[in-house]
Design an enzyme around this catalytic site. Structure first.
Site, PDB file in Angstrom:
ATOM      1  N   GLU A 193       0.841  -1.208   0.000  1.00 15.90           N
ATOM      2  CA  GLU A 193       0.000   0.000   0.000  1.00 15.90           C
ATOM      3  C   GLU A 193       0.871   1.251   0.000  1.00 15.90           C
ATOM      4  OE1 GLU A 193      -3.454   0.327   0.406  1.00 15.90           O
ATOM      5  OE2 GLU A 193      -4.151  -1.559   1.290  1.00 15.90           O
TER       6      GLU A 193
HETATM    7 ZN   LIG Z   1      -7.185  -0.983  -2.379  1.00 17.28          ZN
END
Ligand SMILES: [Zn+2]
Length: 432
Positions: free
Chosen positions: A404
């Site tokens: 992320e």
């Molecule tokens: Zn996502």
């Protein structure tokens, strides 16, 4: 086709009131960790088709046909505009359906026969202003709006995530005859992603092919980087299951360009490894300007258990075929974006020594990039598989991760991190 402001206003009111009956916006743990208290259990979410509200596409015309707004391009999202007088305009942004994660994507163009500075207020359906506006005059090169042209209205009272951002924002924009793009993040429509794939596929060891189609018949492109089809150690890389998550895509792009690059390390790595990449998992969602879902109205990263959607089914079938051809998957990554950089690996309590390489890799990347700390939040939950990372490990024994990147992480750093991540991975995998 043109809307008058009055007409668009009533259509918009009808649209908003009918959408509100669908239920409240909810937050999900994978992309919205609340203060990084750890990755909670992902709630089980049904992934059978749900209705999606397609946005009306066209041009809004104001001020005696001199000032225009449009959402008539791939990746656009603009659900209503009102002229409030005094060169002030209010924009409505609504989701494709609800409940949905709070990632209120917007993208539109504005131009005028009467060049001047205007003020645009952004308002959202059951959300707040998550994405800092980006501006472009060509639809390709974007920069953040100058902070002196940005005003937060009703700032958030929390210190993290959606509670920390303003309810509305106002932007000052100088407009003229040429369109100005105003978007939540840089625009990477399915066409632009395909031209990136095509540019890499000019290399002799890169090929690309379709592995399936979405419900709106957009192709799912797979890129294969392999010097030699006898190289059976394989990597599976995917990105953009969630349309607004452009920063994850930018890091993935740099990661892949490094592995497909001209360094001695990359050349050696490609002799023993095949790399499979689906850079755009949700082309329907991206081109329709969705906040999160595909055209089935579903969060694709909850469908890696039941495989109700064409996008996840296509990758499942591809992986099964490759496994039966004798490929051994040694690493998998799924690139996303959230409020800040974070790694979501699987805990070695669940994966054993097989999963340790992911932690060694994170440590090596962190050592090389001390300028920005990334949190690490392992998950020990292997059942139900539901998310791609867990499916990759459970079904194909791949050490795997949800990688992320922050919505606001500097773009140069995203590219650097993608490159360093690729170099450190090649180093670890090429040791034996
Ligand atoms: Zn996502």
């Amino acid at each position: 086709m043109r809307y008058t402001p009055i007409f668009s206003f009533f259509v918009l009111i009808a649209l908003i009131s009918c959408k509100n009956t669908a239920g409240p916006i909810t937050k999900e743990s994978t992309d919205a960790p609340s203060g990084y208290q750890g990755q909670g259990k992902n709630p089980i979410v049904p992934t059978v088709n749900k209705p999606v509200q397609k946005q009306w596409k066209g041009v809004w015309s104001f001020d005696n046909d001199t000032t225009y707004f449009t959402n008539d391009f791939d990746g656009a999202r603009l659900n209503g505009v009102a002229a409030d007088g005094n060169d002030h305009y209010t924009i409505w942004i609504t989701a494709e359906n609800t409940p949905i994660n709070v990632s209120p994507w917007y993208a539109f163009k504005v131009w005028t026969k009467n060049p001047r500075e205007i003020t645009i207020k952004l308002s959202y359906q059951d959300s707040r202003s998550r994405y800092y506006p980006k501006i472009s005059t060509d639809g390709i090169n974007f920069k953040p709006l100058d902070s002196t042209d940005f005003k937060a209205i009703n700032p958030g009272e929390g210190d993290f995530g959606i509670k920390a951002v303003p309810e509305f924002v106002e932007l000052k924009v100088r407009i003229d005859q040429e369109p100005t793009w105003i978007t939540a993040q840089e625009l990477y429509s399915s066409k632009r992603v395909k031209s990136w794939i095509d540019s890499l596929a000019t290399k002799p060891f890169v090929t690309s092919y379709e592995i399936g189609r979405t419900s709106e018949k957009r192709p799912l492109h797979l890129m294969e980087i392999s010097k030699d089809s006898t190289a059976k150690k394989a990597l599976m890389i995917i990105s953009r299951q969630h349309p607004p998550e452009v920063t994850g895509f930018i890091a993935m792009k740099s990661f892949i360009e490094t592995i497909a690059g001209e360094s001695a390390q990359a050349k050696k790595f490609r002799k023993s490894h095949s790399i499979f990449v689906v850079p755009l998992m949700n082309p329907d969602g991206v081109d329709n300007g969705h906040w999160r879902h595909n055209m089935g109205g579903v969060d694709l990263n909850r469908d890696w258990e039941n495989f109700n959607q064409p996008e996840t089914k296509s990758v499942r079938n591809f992986l099964n075929n490759k496994s039966s051809e004798g490929y051994e998957f040694v690493f998998g990554a799924d690139f996303h974006s959230t409020w800040d950089d974070i790694y979501y690996p699987l805990d070695t309590i669940a994966t054993g020594s097989k999963g340790k390489i992911v932690f060694d890799w994170i440590e090596n990347i962190s050592k090389r990039l001390p300028q920005k700390k990334s949190n690490v939040k392992p998950s020990g939950q292997l059942e139900p598989t539901m998310v791609s990372r867990t499916y990759f490990f459970v079904e194909h024994k791949m050490p795997s991760i949800v990688f992320e990147l922050g919505d606001d992480t500097p773009r140069d750093f995203l590219k650097l991190k993608g490159r360093v991540a690729a170099e450190e991975l090649m180093r670890l995998l090429d040791i034996d």
